[in-house]
Design an enzyme around this catalytic site. Structure first.
Site, PDB file in Angstrom:
ATOM      1  N   ARG A   1       0.816  -1.219   0.000  1.00  0.00           N
ATOM      2  CA  ARG A   1       0.000   0.000   0.000  1.00  0.00           C
ATOM      3  C   ARG A   1       0.847   1.266   0.000  1.00  0.00           C
ATOM      4  O   ARG A   1       0.332   2.378  -0.106  1.00  0.00           O
ATOM      5  CB  ARG A   1      -0.931   0.031   1.238  1.00  0.00           C
TER       6      ARG A   1
ATOM      7  N   TYR B   1       0.849   4.257  -2.571  1.00  0.00           N
ATOM      8  CA  TYR B   1      -0.259   5.201  -2.404  1.00  0.00           C
ATOM      9  C   TYR B   1      -0.069   6.036  -1.137  1.00  0.00           C
ATOM     10  O   TYR B   1      -0.062   7.267  -1.181  1.00  0.00           O
ATOM     11  CB  TYR B   1      -1.564   4.417  -2.339  1.00  0.00           C
TER      12      TYR B   1
ATOM     13  N   SER C   1     -18.761  -0.595  -3.777  1.00  0.00           N
ATOM     14  CA  SER C   1     -19.158  -0.985  -5.136  1.00  0.00           C
ATOM     15  C   SER C   1     -19.097  -2.506  -5.295  1.00  0.00           C
ATOM     16  O   SER C   1     -19.998  -3.114  -5.885  1.00  0.00           O
ATOM     17  CB  SER C   1     -18.297  -0.272  -6.180  1.00  0.00           C
ATOM     18  N   ASN C   2     -18.063  -3.147  -4.750  1.00  0.00           N
ATOM     19  CA  ASN C   2     -17.998  -4.616  -4.822  1.00  0.00           C
ATOM     20  C   ASN C   2     -19.247  -5.263  -4.231  1.00  0.00           C
ATOM     21  O   ASN C   2     -19.896  -6.095  -4.880  1.00  0.00           O
ATOM     22  CB  ASN C   2     -16.781  -5.146  -4.051  1.00  0.00           C
ATOM     23  N   PHE C   3     -19.579  -4.894  -2.990  1.00  0.00           N
ATOM     24  CA  PHE C   3     -20.709  -5.543  -2.302  1.00  0.00           C
ATOM     25  C   PHE C   3     -22.012  -5.304  -3.063  1.00  0.00           C
ATOM     26  O   PHE C   3     -22.828  -6.220  -3.227  1.00  0.00           O
ATOM     27  CB  PHE C   3     -20.854  -5.012  -0.864  1.00  0.00           C
TER      28      PHE C   3
ATOM     29  N   GLN D   1     -12.942  -5.641  10.653  1.00  0.00           N
ATOM     30  CA  GLN D   1     -12.295  -4.334  10.433  1.00  0.00           C
ATOM     31  C   GLN D   1     -13.362  -3.285  10.135  1.00  0.00           C
ATOM     32  O   GLN D   1     -14.422  -3.612   9.605  1.00  0.00           O
ATOM     33  CB  GLN D   1     -11.263  -4.415   9.287  1.00  0.00           C
TER      34      GLN D   1
HETATM   35  P1  NAD Z   1     -10.868   7.609  -9.187  1.00  0.00           P
HETATM   36  O1  NAD Z   1      -9.912   6.526  -9.455  1.00  0.00           O
HETATM   37  O2  NAD Z   1     -12.285   7.434  -9.640  1.00  0.00           O
HETATM   38  O3  NAD Z   1     -10.353   8.994  -9.766  1.00  0.00           O
HETATM   39  C1  NAD Z   1      -9.008   9.314  -9.997  1.00  0.00           C
HETATM   40  C2  NAD Z   1      -8.904  10.024 -11.340  1.00  0.00           C
HETATM   41  O4  NAD Z   1      -7.528  10.406 -11.566  1.00  0.00           O
HETATM   42  C3  NAD Z   1      -9.313   9.122 -12.516  1.00  0.00           C
HETATM   43  O5  NAD Z   1     -10.166   9.829 -13.380  1.00  0.00           O
HETATM   44  C4  NAD Z   1      -7.963   8.794 -13.178  1.00  0.00           C
HETATM   45  O6  NAD Z   1      -8.098   8.515 -14.554  1.00  0.00           O
HETATM   46  C5  NAD Z   1      -7.166  10.060 -12.901  1.00  0.00           C
HETATM   47  N1  NAD Z   1      -5.713   9.890 -12.948  1.00  0.00           N
HETATM   48  C6  NAD Z   1      -4.969   8.901 -12.381  1.00  0.00           C
HETATM   49  N2  NAD Z   1      -3.667   9.090 -12.636  1.00  0.00           N
HETATM   50  C7  NAD Z   1      -3.578  10.233 -13.378  1.00  0.00           C
HETATM   51  C8  NAD Z   1      -2.490  10.944 -13.969  1.00  0.00           C
HETATM   52  N3  NAD Z   1      -1.229  10.533 -13.836  1.00  0.00           N
HETATM   53  N4  NAD Z   1      -2.780  12.072 -14.680  1.00  0.00           N
HETATM   54  C9  NAD Z   1      -4.056  12.503 -14.831  1.00  0.00           C
HETATM   55  N5  NAD Z   1      -5.110  11.862 -14.298  1.00  0.00           N
HETATM   56  C10 NAD Z   1      -4.875  10.744 -13.576  1.00  0.00           C
HETATM   57  O7  NAD Z   1     -10.852   7.852  -7.594  1.00  0.00           O
HETATM   58  P2  NAD Z   1     -11.667   8.867  -6.676  1.00  0.00           P
HETATM   59  O8  NAD Z   1     -12.305   8.083  -5.617  1.00  0.00           O
HETATM   60  O9  NAD Z   1     -12.473   9.794  -7.480  1.00  0.00           O
HETATM   61  O10 NAD Z   1     -10.466   9.671  -5.993  1.00  0.00           O
HETATM   62  C11 NAD Z   1     -10.123  10.985  -6.344  1.00  0.00           C
HETATM   63  C12 NAD Z   1      -9.027  11.495  -5.420  1.00  0.00           C
HETATM   64  O11 NAD Z   1      -9.494  11.505  -4.081  1.00  0.00           O
HETATM   65  C13 NAD Z   1      -7.753  10.646  -5.444  1.00  0.00           C
HETATM   66  O12 NAD Z   1      -6.646  11.495  -5.385  1.00  0.00           O
HETATM   67  C14 NAD Z   1      -7.860   9.823  -4.191  1.00  0.00           C
HETATM   68  O13 NAD Z   1      -6.613   9.465  -3.702  1.00  0.00           O
HETATM   69  C15 NAD Z   1      -8.601  10.768  -3.264  1.00  0.00           C
HETATM   70  N6  NAD Z   1      -9.328  10.027  -2.211  1.00  0.00           N
HETATM   71  C16 NAD Z   1     -10.478   9.368  -2.493  1.00  0.00           C
HETATM   72  C17 NAD Z   1     -11.129   8.648  -1.501  1.00  0.00           C
HETATM   73  C18 NAD Z   1     -12.410   7.924  -1.738  1.00  0.00           C
HETATM   74  O14 NAD Z   1     -12.885   7.241  -0.830  1.00  0.00           O
HETATM   75  N7  NAD Z   1     -13.067   8.033  -2.865  1.00  0.00           N
HETATM   76  C19 NAD Z   1     -10.565   8.591  -0.214  1.00  0.00           C
HETATM   77  C20 NAD Z   1      -9.377   9.265   0.023  1.00  0.00           C
HETATM   78  C21 NAD Z   1      -8.769   9.987  -0.982  1.00  0.00           C
HETATM   79  N1  UDP Z   2     -13.008  -5.285   1.447  1.00  0.00           N
HETATM   80  C1  UDP Z   2     -13.766  -6.442   1.549  1.00  0.00           C
HETATM   81  N2  UDP Z   2     -14.287  -6.981   0.406  1.00  0.00           N
HETATM   82  C2  UDP Z   2     -14.120  -6.411  -0.820  1.00  0.00           C
HETATM   83  C3  UDP Z   2     -13.362  -5.214  -0.915  1.00  0.00           C
HETATM   84  C4  UDP Z   2     -12.818  -4.685   0.247  1.00  0.00           C
HETATM   85  O1  UDP Z   2     -13.965  -6.974   2.639  1.00  0.00           O
HETATM   86  O2  UDP Z   2     -14.636  -6.958  -1.807  1.00  0.00           O
HETATM   87  C5  UDP Z   2     -12.461  -4.673   2.690  1.00  0.00           C
HETATM   88  C6  UDP Z   2     -10.997  -4.307   2.634  1.00  0.00           C
HETATM   89  O3  UDP Z   2     -10.177  -5.404   2.979  1.00  0.00           O
HETATM   90  C7  UDP Z   2     -10.941  -3.186   3.654  1.00  0.00           C
HETATM   91  C8  UDP Z   2     -12.309  -2.523   3.556  1.00  0.00           C
HETATM   92  O4  UDP Z   2     -13.152  -3.475   2.924  1.00  0.00           O
HETATM   93  O5  UDP Z   2     -10.793  -3.717   4.954  1.00  0.00           O
HETATM   94  C9  UDP Z   2     -12.301  -1.238   2.737  1.00  0.00           C
HETATM   95  O6  UDP Z   2     -11.650  -1.503   1.510  1.00  0.00           O
HETATM   96  P1  UDP Z   2     -11.539  -0.442   0.338  1.00  0.00           P
HETATM   97  O7  UDP Z   2     -10.659  -1.021  -0.705  1.00  0.00           O
HETATM   98  O8  UDP Z   2     -12.891  -0.003  -0.069  1.00  0.00           O
HETATM   99  O9  UDP Z   2     -10.858   0.858   1.010  1.00  0.00           O
HETATM  100  P2  UDP Z   2      -9.560   1.062   1.949  1.00  0.00           P
HETATM  101  O10 UDP Z   2      -9.032  -0.245   2.433  1.00  0.00           O
HETATM  102  O11 UDP Z   2      -8.591   1.782   1.098  1.00  0.00           O
HETATM  103  O12 UDP Z   2     -10.096   1.869   3.068  1.00  0.00           O
END
Ligand code: NAD
Ligand code: UDP
Ligand code: UDP
Length: 313
Positions: free
Chosen positions: A142, A145, A189-191, A209
């Site tokens: 991880r 990221y 989305s998976n669930f 968790q």
């Molecule tokens: P997402 O994967 O749907 O969106 C990310 C976007 O960035 C996509 O459109 C992808 O094509 C684009 N991208 C990736 N690499 C790129 C690059 N090198 N140049 C240009 N574009 C690029 O994910 P999301 O959930 O919409 O997340 C958006 C942001 O929010 C991310 O930075 C993510 O780390 C942050 N974030 C999201 C969550 C969440 O739960 N959704 C939680 C914490 C942080």
């Molecule tokens: N997870 C799960 N089943 C799935 C996908 C994820 O049980 O099909 C769990 C995963 O192991 C984690 C939690 O759900 O403990 C959230 O996972 P997600 O990838 O959504 O986000 P993150 O771990 O980055 O918070």
């Protein structure tokens, strides 16, 4: 005042909702995306607007455009996608931040970073407050990221101290809603997709968790409020919903709301999977007057409706 806003990652899940909200408020939006996990479909309804422009570009390369606000969201957010090409993930977070900060420095634009609760790693402080430094493995699967996002935060605060940029560092906690990709791989989305197809619900580990899930409309409202807040408010600031659930509870709720026949199955817990996560949002409440309004059940219902439509077509 209307802004010219650049949204990197604007064709992704959160980015496309942000495009919608800013256009609705009368701003001009330049959406920049390399379409790695995002898609043109997420913003196709905006193409006809004279206030919207879509540009294919990878933020690891320099970009010269004229804007007065930058929302830096570019980065795959789902573990399966950010682990697919981990070197590119770090490049996107680090080189992407440098290029967007360089752009902000040249244009004088205010810049917001989409950081993450992952900067806290597998936390021993619960709920997480912004002054907690986190417990992150620097060399695990991880890390591309987590450490990429941590380094981006460092860059933001160094550009703030050294070049006096107007920065906003937002730590986003798990957010869900319509326009998540059906194969995104994240838990909500998976669930839902599994339940709607009556396929087994895959719980990783024993499902004890926890995560705290925020609905997308609440998140976007907090993001814009933060961007528009006084320039002295730099963050880092947690934005999320403090209601915490185990993955087992989430699975049971999804099964109930979809009236699904799916069985729950247990799979191996991925390495370094955080045990618990809940934001302390006092800072956002005090500084922005923001708190989430949509509870998990209502947010899931909207998301289920969206996926029913996607799976039909
Ligand atoms: P997402 O994967 O749907 O969106 C990310 C976007 O960035 C996509 O459109 C992808 O094509 C684009 N991208 C990736 N690499 C790129 C690059 N090198 N140049 C240009 N574009 C690029 O994910 P999301 O959930 O919409 O997340 C958006 C942001 O929010 C991310 O930075 C993510 O780390 C942050 N974030 C999201 C969550 C969440 O739960 N959704 C939680 C914490 C942080
Ligand atoms: N997870 C799960 N089943 C799935 C996908 C994820 O049980 O099909 C769990 C995963 O192991 C984690 C939690 O759900 O403990 C959230 O996972 P997600 O990838 O959504 O986000 P993150 O771990 O980055 O918070
Ligand atoms: N940059 C960019 N667009 C701009 C200005 C800069 O993409 O409008 C990039 C450029 O590639 C540079 C990086 O941002 O390497 C950092 O810019 P900065 O001015 O901080 O540093 P320097 O140009 O001295 O490397």
């Amino acid at each position: 005042m209307s802004h010219k806003s650049l949204i990197s990652g604007g064709a992704g899940f959160l980015g496309s909702h942000l495009c919608d909200a800013l256009i609705k408020q009368g701003h001009y939006v330049l959406c920049v995306d390399n379409f790695f996990t995002g898609s043109k479909d997420n913003v196709s309804h905006l193409i006809s607007s004279s206030k919207f422009e879509l540009m294919r570009h990878d933020v690891t390369f320099p970009l010269y455009v004229e804007v007065d606000q930058i929302y830096n969201l570019a980065c795959p957010a789902s573990p399966i996608h950010y682990q697919f090409d981990p070197v590119q993930t770090t490049k996107t977070s680090v080189h992407g931040a440098i290029n967007m900060l360089g752009l902000a420095k040249r244009t004088g634009a205010r810049i917001l970073q989409a950081s993450t609760s992952e900067v806290y790693g597998d936390p021993e402080v619960h709920p997480q407050t912004e002054d907690y430094w986190g417990r992150v493995n620097p060399i695990g699967i991880r890390s591309c990221y987590d450490e990429g996002k941590r380094c981006a935060e460092t860059l933001f605060f160094d550009y703030f101290r050294q070049h006096h940029l107007e920065i906003k560092v937002m730590r986003i906690f798990n957010t869900y809603g319509p326009r998540m990709h059906p194969n995104d791989g994240r838990v909500v989305s998976n669930f839902i997709v599994q339940a709607l197809q009556n396929k087994p619900i895959t719980i990783y580990g024993d499902g004890s968790q926890t995560r705290s899930f925020c609905y997308v409309s609440d998140l976007i409202e907090g993001m814009i409020k933060f961007m528009e807040s006084d320039k002295t408010i730099t963050g880092p600031m947690n934005i999320g919903n403090p209601n915490e659930f185990t993955m087992l509870e989430l699975a049971e709720l999804v099964l109930r709301l979809t009236s699904s026949q799916s069985k729950i199955i247990f799979k191996t817990l991925p390495e370094d999977d955080p045990k618990q996560r809940q934001p302390n949002i006092s800072l956002a409440k005090n500084k922005l007057g923001w708190e989430p309004k949509v509870n998990l059940k209502d947010g899931l219902k909207e998301t289920i409706k969206y996926f029913e439509g996607v799976l039909k077509s």
